[in-house]
Design a protein around this motif. Sequence first.
Motif, PDB file in Angstrom:
ATOM      1  N   MET A   8      32.762  41.512  30.242  1.00  0.00           N
ATOM      2  CA  MET A   8      33.814  41.378  29.232  1.00  0.00           C
ATOM      3  C   MET A   8      34.643  42.657  29.188  1.00  0.00           C
ATOM      4  N   ASN A   9      35.943  42.484  29.137  1.00  0.00           N
ATOM      5  CA  ASN A   9      36.857  43.612  28.968  1.00  0.00           C
ATOM      6  C   ASN A   9      38.000  43.169  28.073  1.00  0.00           C
ATOM      7  N   VAL A  10      38.861  44.093  27.697  1.00  0.00           N
ATOM      8  CA  VAL A  10      39.909  43.788  26.729  1.00  0.00           C
ATOM      9  C   VAL A  10      40.890  42.737  27.249  1.00  0.00           C
ATOM     10  N   PHE A  11      41.158  42.737  28.563  1.00  0.00           N
ATOM     11  CA  PHE A  11      42.105  41.763  29.115  1.00  0.00           C
ATOM     12  C   PHE A  11      41.545  40.345  29.055  1.00  0.00           C
ATOM     13  N   ARG A  12      40.253  40.212  29.365  1.00  0.00           N
ATOM     14  CA  ARG A  12      39.651  38.889  29.289  1.00  0.00           C
ATOM     15  C   ARG A  12      39.579  38.416  27.835  1.00  0.00           C
ATOM     16  N   PHE A  13      39.233  39.320  26.926  1.00  0.00           N
ATOM     17  CA  PHE A  13      39.141  38.929  25.517  1.00  0.00           C
ATOM     18  C   PHE A  13      40.496  38.467  24.994  1.00  0.00           C
ATOM     19  N   ILE A  14      41.561  39.228  25.297  1.00  0.00           N
ATOM     20  CA  ILE A  14      42.899  38.835  24.853  1.00  0.00           C
ATOM     21  C   ILE A  14      43.290  37.508  25.506  1.00  0.00           C
ATOM     22  N   GLY A  15      42.930  37.338  26.782  1.00  0.00           N
ATOM     23  CA  GLY A  15      43.207  36.080  27.464  1.00  0.00           C
ATOM     24  C   GLY A  15      42.516  34.908  26.794  1.00  0.00           C
ATOM     25  N   ASP A  16      41.234  35.092  26.449  1.00  0.00           N
ATOM     26  CA  ASP A  16      40.490  34.034  25.753  1.00  0.00           C
ATOM     27  C   ASP A  16      41.122  33.703  24.410  1.00  0.00           C
ATOM     28  N   MET A  17      41.500  34.739  23.668  1.00  0.00           N
ATOM     29  CA  MET A  17      42.100  34.522  22.353  1.00  0.00           C
ATOM     30  C   MET A  17      43.471  33.856  22.457  1.00  0.00           C
ATOM     31  N   THR A  18      44.236  34.237  23.489  1.00  0.00           N
ATOM     32  CA  THR A  18      45.539  33.608  23.702  1.00  0.00           C
ATOM     33  C   THR A  18      45.365  32.136  24.067  1.00  0.00           C
ATOM     34  N   HIS A  19      44.360  31.857  24.888  1.00  0.00           N
ATOM     35  CA  HIS A  19      44.054  30.476  25.245  1.00  0.00           C
ATOM     36  C   HIS A  19      43.662  29.677  24.005  1.00  0.00           C
ATOM     37  N   LEU A  20      42.845  30.287  23.172  1.00  0.00           N
ATOM     38  CA  LEU A  20      42.422  29.638  21.941  1.00  0.00           C
ATOM     39  C   LEU A  20      43.608  29.382  21.021  1.00  0.00           C
ATOM     40  N   VAL A  21      44.525  30.341  20.934  1.00  0.00           N
ATOM     41  CA  VAL A  21      45.722  30.172  20.109  1.00  0.00           C
ATOM     42  C   VAL A  21      46.562  29.005  20.626  1.00  0.00           C
ATOM     43  N   PHE A  52      47.071  37.263  31.295  1.00  0.00           N
ATOM     44  CA  PHE A  52      46.062  38.250  30.895  1.00  0.00           C
ATOM     45  C   PHE A  52      44.818  38.149  31.774  1.00  0.00           C
ATOM     46  N   TYR A  53      44.499  36.954  32.247  1.00  0.00           N
ATOM     47  CA  TYR A  53      43.347  36.814  33.122  1.00  0.00           C
ATOM     48  C   TYR A  53      43.584  37.468  34.477  1.00  0.00           C
ATOM     49  N   ILE A  54      44.837  37.482  34.930  1.00  0.00           N
ATOM     50  CA  ILE A  54      45.152  38.196  36.164  1.00  0.00           C
ATOM     51  C   ILE A  54      44.876  39.688  35.983  1.00  0.00           C
ATOM     52  N   LEU A  55      45.271  40.232  34.839  1.00  0.00           N
ATOM     53  CA  LEU A  55      44.978  41.634  34.538  1.00  0.00           C
ATOM     54  C   LEU A  55      43.466  41.861  34.474  1.00  0.00           C
ATOM     55  N   ASN A  56      42.742  40.886  33.950  1.00  0.00           N
ATOM     56  CA  ASN A  56      41.279  40.963  33.897  1.00  0.00           C
ATOM     57  C   ASN A  56      40.692  41.050  35.292  1.00  0.00           C
ATOM     58  N   TRP A  57      41.196  40.245  36.222  1.00  0.00           N
ATOM     59  CA  TRP A  57      40.671  40.261  37.590  1.00  0.00           C
ATOM     60  C   TRP A  57      41.015  41.572  38.291  1.00  0.00           C
ATOM     61  N   ILE A  58      42.220  42.073  38.054  1.00  0.00           N
ATOM     62  CA  ILE A  58      42.596  43.362  38.644  1.00  0.00           C
ATOM     63  C   ILE A  58      41.674  44.464  38.138  1.00  0.00           C
ATOM     64  N   TYR A  59      41.407  44.452  36.840  1.00  0.00           N
ATOM     65  CA  TYR A  59      40.512  45.440  36.237  1.00  0.00           C
ATOM     66  C   TYR A  59      39.113  45.334  36.840  1.00  0.00           C
ATOM     67  N   ARG A  60      38.604  44.116  36.982  1.00  0.00           N
ATOM     68  CA  ARG A  60      37.263  43.919  37.522  1.00  0.00           C
ATOM     69  C   ARG A  60      37.181  44.318  38.999  1.00  0.00           C
ATOM     70  N   TYR A  61      38.262  44.092  39.728  1.00  0.00           N
ATOM     71  CA  TYR A  61      38.273  44.462  41.148  1.00  0.00           C
ATOM     72  C   TYR A  61      38.064  45.965  41.323  1.00  0.00           C
ATOM     73  N   PHE A  62      38.663  46.764  40.430  1.00  0.00           N
ATOM     74  CA  PHE A  62      38.566  48.217  40.556  1.00  0.00           C
ATOM     75  C   PHE A  62      37.353  48.812  39.842  1.00  0.00           C
ATOM     76  N   THR A  63      36.676  48.027  39.008  1.00  0.00           N
ATOM     77  CA  THR A  63      35.551  48.576  38.251  1.00  0.00           C
ATOM     78  C   THR A  63      34.200  47.980  38.636  1.00  0.00           C
ATOM     79  N   GLU A  64      34.198  46.861  39.377  1.00  0.00           N
ATOM     80  CA  GLU A  64      32.944  46.236  39.786  1.00  0.00           C
ATOM     81  C   GLU A  64      32.748  46.403  41.290  1.00  0.00           C
ATOM     82  N   ASP A  65      31.531  46.649  41.686  1.00  0.00           N
ATOM     83  CA  ASP A  65      31.227  46.898  43.092  1.00  0.00           C
ATOM     84  C   ASP A  65      31.325  45.648  43.959  1.00  0.00           C
ATOM     85  N   HIS A  66      30.966  44.509  43.404  1.00  0.00           N
ATOM     86  CA  HIS A  66      30.918  43.289  44.207  1.00  0.00           C
ATOM     87  C   HIS A  66      31.674  42.151  43.515  1.00  0.00           C
ATOM     88  N   PHE A  67      32.934  42.381  43.225  1.00  0.00           N
ATOM     89  CA  PHE A  67      33.757  41.334  42.620  1.00  0.00           C
ATOM     90  C   PHE A  67      34.302  40.435  43.730  1.00  0.00           C
TER      91      PHE A  67
END
Length: 215
Positions: free
Chosen positions: A1-14, A163-178
């Motif tokens: 979980m990161n801020v981009f995914r959370f905002i994406g989830d909340m935007t989807h919910l909205v 926002f989910y695209i930003l989430n994937w970009i963030y995960r690509y640079f912060t996770e070893d095996h994304f």
Amino acid sequence: MNVFRFIGDMTHLVSILVLLLKIYATKSCSGISLKTQELYAIVFLTRYLDLFTDFISVYNAIMKVVFIASSLAIVWYMRFHPVIRRSYDRELDTFRHYFLVGACFLLALFVNEKFSFEEVFWAFSIYLEAVAILPQLVLLQRSGNVDNLAGQYVFFLGAYRAFYILNWIYRYFTEDHFTRWIACVSGLVQTALYADFFYYYFISWKNNSKLKLPA
């Protein structure tokens, strides 16, 4: 979980809450594509097959239940509610969405990260979500004028994917095996489909005028 995914989830919910508000407040589903809503119901039902087998977190489980239940409820109201179904734009919502289902399923059989039951259906749901908005966009183009709540629904739905695209970009640079490259590519395709709508939405907002899409 990161801020981009959370905002994406909340935007989807909205976006879902805006759609439900339109249906309940106006007792109308005018301007909403039943075909798109049926595709989203299929997306959630096939993506969350692990709901009762793999527990990740309470937040994750609740969001899965909310998306499945809300999508099925929207389809039911548009198909069977004695008042709401009368406002359905059947003559405008003619996109042959079953072709999308078939094409996405065939693609998932051949292009997946692992050939297993859950992974094939996960890939299928990702591919289908990327194009599920097409019947809705076609309906809005055919109708020309877009009411405020329908426009807000599509806008928040597009923002969720951005926002989910930003989430994937963030995960690509912060996770070893994304490795979720299928989701990344499909997300880019899905966001691109909203580009024309976002342009006219911005023009409408800038000029403080009613949103209109070219036929």
